[in-house]
Design an enzyme around this catalytic site. Structure first.
Site, PDB file in Angstrom:
ATOM      1  N   VAL A  68       0.821  -1.224   0.000  1.00 49.78           N
ATOM      2  CA  VAL A  68       0.000   0.000   0.000  1.00 49.78           C
ATOM      3  C   VAL A  68       0.854   1.273   0.000  1.00 49.78           C
ATOM      4  CG1 VAL A  68      -2.043  -1.022   1.098  1.00 49.78           C
ATOM      5  CG2 VAL A  68      -0.244  -0.011   2.530  1.00 49.78           C
ATOM      6  N   ASN A  93      -6.866  -0.718   6.268  1.00 48.87           N
ATOM      7  CA  ASN A  93      -6.499  -1.502   7.452  1.00 48.87           C
ATOM      8  C   ASN A  93      -5.039  -1.930   7.445  1.00 48.87           C
ATOM      9  OD1 ASN A  93      -7.047  -3.714   9.653  1.00 48.87           O
ATOM     10  ND2 ASN A  93      -6.218  -4.825   7.883  1.00 48.87           N
ATOM     11  N   SER A 145      -5.394   3.344  15.919  1.00 56.15           N
ATOM     12  CA  SER A 145      -4.948   2.562  17.076  1.00 56.15           C
ATOM     13  C   SER A 145      -5.040   3.419  18.330  1.00 56.15           C
ATOM     14  CB  SER A 145      -3.492   2.125  16.886  1.00 56.15           C
ATOM     15  OG  SER A 145      -2.980   1.598  18.098  1.00 56.15           O
ATOM     16  N   TYR A 158       4.831   4.591  15.104  1.00 58.62           N
ATOM     17  CA  TYR A 158       3.480   4.027  14.915  1.00 58.62           C
ATOM     18  C   TYR A 158       2.413   4.990  15.429  1.00 58.62           C
ATOM     19  CZ  TYR A 158      -0.130   0.326  15.328  1.00 58.62           C
ATOM     20  OH  TYR A 158      -1.274  -0.454  15.232  1.00 58.62           O
ATOM     21  N   ALA A 161       1.981   7.849  13.038  1.00 51.67           N
ATOM     22  CA  ALA A 161       1.216   7.441  11.846  1.00 51.67           C
ATOM     23  C   ALA A 161      -0.269   7.330  12.171  1.00 51.67           C
ATOM     24  CB  ALA A 161       1.747   6.107  11.324  1.00 51.67           C
TER      25      ALA A 161
HETATM   26  P1  NAP Z   1      -1.494  -8.357  11.240  1.00 49.83           P
HETATM   27  O1  NAP Z   1      -2.187  -9.525  11.841  1.00 49.83           O
HETATM   28  O2  NAP Z   1      -0.035  -8.216  11.379  1.00 49.83           O
HETATM   29  O3  NAP Z   1      -1.901  -8.284   9.680  1.00 49.83           O
HETATM   30  C1  NAP Z   1      -1.402  -7.237   8.916  1.00 49.83           C
HETATM   31  C2  NAP Z   1      -2.078  -7.239   7.564  1.00 49.83           C
HETATM   32  O4  NAP Z   1      -1.612  -6.101   6.833  1.00 49.83           O
HETATM   33  C3  NAP Z   1      -1.723  -8.453   6.723  1.00 49.83           C
HETATM   34  O5  NAP Z   1      -2.811  -8.744   5.883  1.00 49.83           O
HETATM   35  C4  NAP Z   1      -0.520  -7.953   5.914  1.00 49.83           C
HETATM   36  O6  NAP Z   1      -0.335  -8.659   4.688  1.00 49.83           O
HETATM   37  C5  NAP Z   1      -0.972  -6.540   5.637  1.00 49.83           C
HETATM   38  N1  NAP Z   1       0.133  -5.640   5.323  1.00 49.83           N
HETATM   39  C6  NAP Z   1       1.219  -5.331   6.075  1.00 49.83           C
HETATM   40  N2  NAP Z   1       2.003  -4.463   5.418  1.00 49.83           N
HETATM   41  C7  NAP Z   1       1.397  -4.213   4.236  1.00 49.83           C
HETATM   42  C8  NAP Z   1       1.714  -3.427   3.107  1.00 49.83           C
HETATM   43  N3  NAP Z   1       2.839  -2.681   3.059  1.00 49.83           N
HETATM   44  N4  NAP Z   1       0.870  -3.422   2.044  1.00 49.83           N
HETATM   45  C9  NAP Z   1      -0.255  -4.163   2.067  1.00 49.83           C
HETATM   46  N5  NAP Z   1      -0.620  -4.941   3.098  1.00 49.83           N
HETATM   47  C10 NAP Z   1       0.206  -4.960   4.169  1.00 49.83           C
HETATM   48  O7  NAP Z   1      -2.092  -6.983  11.798  1.00 49.83           O
HETATM   49  P2  NAP Z   1      -3.470  -6.688  12.566  1.00 49.83           P
HETATM   50  O8  NAP Z   1      -3.217  -6.828  14.013  1.00 49.83           O
HETATM   51  O9  NAP Z   1      -4.581  -7.416  11.918  1.00 49.83           O
HETATM   52  O10 NAP Z   1      -3.585  -5.128  12.274  1.00 49.83           O
HETATM   53  C11 NAP Z   1      -4.440  -4.607  11.280  1.00 49.83           C
HETATM   54  C12 NAP Z   1      -4.526  -3.107  11.446  1.00 49.83           C
HETATM   55  O11 NAP Z   1      -5.022  -2.816  12.746  1.00 49.83           O
HETATM   56  C13 NAP Z   1      -3.190  -2.393  11.337  1.00 49.83           C
HETATM   57  O12 NAP Z   1      -3.359  -1.147  10.725  1.00 49.83           O
HETATM   58  C14 NAP Z   1      -2.777  -2.205  12.774  1.00 49.83           C
HETATM   59  O13 NAP Z   1      -1.900  -1.123  12.921  1.00 49.83           O
HETATM   60  C15 NAP Z   1      -4.126  -1.960  13.410  1.00 49.83           C
HETATM   61  N6  NAP Z   1      -4.183  -2.245  14.840  1.00 49.83           N
HETATM   62  C16 NAP Z   1      -3.974  -3.487  15.335  1.00 49.83           C
HETATM   63  C17 NAP Z   1      -4.053  -3.711  16.698  1.00 49.83           C
HETATM   64  C18 NAP Z   1      -3.869  -5.062  17.328  1.00 49.83           C
HETATM   65  O14 NAP Z   1      -3.842  -5.137  18.571  1.00 49.83           O
HETATM   66  N7  NAP Z   1      -3.765  -6.125  16.591  1.00 49.83           N
HETATM   67  C19 NAP Z   1      -4.327  -2.636  17.548  1.00 49.83           C
HETATM   68  C20 NAP Z   1      -4.523  -1.374  17.004  1.00 49.83           C
HETATM   69  C21 NAP Z   1      -4.458  -1.191  15.657  1.00 49.83           C
HETATM   70  P3  NAP Z   1       0.557 -10.040   4.636  1.00 49.83           P
HETATM   71  O15 NAP Z   1      -0.289 -11.095   5.293  1.00 49.83           O
HETATM   72  O16 NAP Z   1       0.766 -10.282   3.191  1.00 49.83           O
HETATM   73  O17 NAP Z   1       1.810  -9.767   5.403  1.00 49.83           O
END
Ligand code: NAP
Length: 247
Positions: A68, A93, A145, A158, A161
């Site tokens: 992205v 996302n 977040s 982070y 961002a």
């Molecule tokens: P995750 O399990 O690590 O999954 C990340 C997803 O983003 C995967 O589908 C990954 O693709 C994709 N991705 C990473 N870098 C990318 C890039 N440069 N271009 C396109 N796709 C990319 O993360 P998550 O916990 O589900 O987090 C999802 C969102 O929620 C993020 O924005 C994160 O900052 C936010 N968030 C998460 C939490 C939490 O506690 N988990 C809390 C607050 C906010 P691949 O599978 O191909 O690597």
């Protein structure tokens, strides 16, 4: 909110849809009747699994592997699809973190996190925005977040961002609401995904009033609500889904 003509199914473009929150959002929106354009970075096996689940629900799922934060990658993947249809929903996302104290943070760690979490929002949103505005309908939901609201030691990049995403959500919402495009933000706390699997639970849980991490579907449910007609008067807002971690 038809995509191209009255009878066409609704389309949701979800970035980072191969795992975690994005996968839960894609599957939830598919259950709600959307065909899915599922972006991810490089985990083809995980993306295929999500695609199979969505297809079993009777919906279409186009897999779109691209970074992205890469302008050419975004354009090459989306322009051919956008020539035929404009998504009804965009969920920004995709995200990743590279946690370290500011005094040790390299420029690469700073820019890498800003690029995926914030510039990624800019590049993907700009691709679909004009089409949504011309059609005079669309929903854009940005996944921020708690770190972007409260700050968190070790996450200067982070948090910057994600706070940027919250500010950008408000500005964009003000720009495009009159054109029928509604923009909002969801700010998750600690959610059970790959991103949080190695965190020390015993240190974190006492700070969460709910006493547990959230489930991806608890975030996806809020995203689905923000896509619905019931949420049509919520504009430029950030909804926290954090078990009371930050109020
Ligand atoms: P995750 O399990 O690590 O999954 C990340 C997803 O983003 C995967 O589908 C990954 O693709 C994709 N991705 C990473 N870098 C990318 C890039 N440069 N271009 C396109 N796709 C990319 O993360 P998550 O916990 O589900 O987090 C999802 C969102 O929620 C993020 O924005 C994160 O900052 C936010 N968030 C998460 C939490 C939490 O506690 N988990 C809390 C607050 C906010 P691949 O599978 O191909 O690597």
């Amino acid at each position: 909110m038809a995509s191209t003509k009255e009878s066409a199914p609704k389309i949701a473009l979800v970035t980072g849809a191969s795992r975690g929150l994005g996968a839960a959002v894609a599957i939830r929106l598919a259950k709600a009747g959307y065909d899915i354009w599922a972006n991810y970075h490089s985990n083809h096996a995980a993306a295929k699994e999500v695609q199979e689940v969505i297809q079993k629900l009777g919906r279409k799922c186009v897999l779109l592997p691209f970074d992205v934060g890469n302008e050419k990658g975004v354009a090459d993947a989306l322009e051919p699809l956008l020539a035929a249809a404009i998504p009804d929903v965009l969920v920004n996302n995709a995200g990743h973190n590279k946690d370290t104290l500011m005094m040790w943070m390299t420029r690469e760690e700073w820019e890498g996190v800003i690029n995926v979490n914030l510039t990624g929002f800019y590049l993907v949103t700009r691709s679909v925005l004009m089409g949504m505005m011309k059609r005079r309908s669309g929903r854009i939901i940005n996944i921020a977040s708690t770190a972007g609201q409260s700050g968190l030691a070790g996450q200067t990049n982070y948090a910057a961002a994600k706070a940027g995403l919250i500010g950008a959500t408000k500005s964009l919402a003000a720009e495009v609401c009159k054109r029928g495009v509604i923009v909002n933000c969801v700010a998750p706390g600690f959610i059970e995904t790959d991103m949080t699997k190695d965190l020390p639970l015993e240190k974190i849980l006492p700070s969460i009033p709910a006493g547990r991490f959230g489930k991806p579907d608890e975030v996806a449910a809020v995203v689905e609500f923000l896509c619905s007609d019931a949420a049509s008067y919520i504009v430029g807002h950030t909804i926290s889904v954090n078990g009371g971690l930050y109020m």
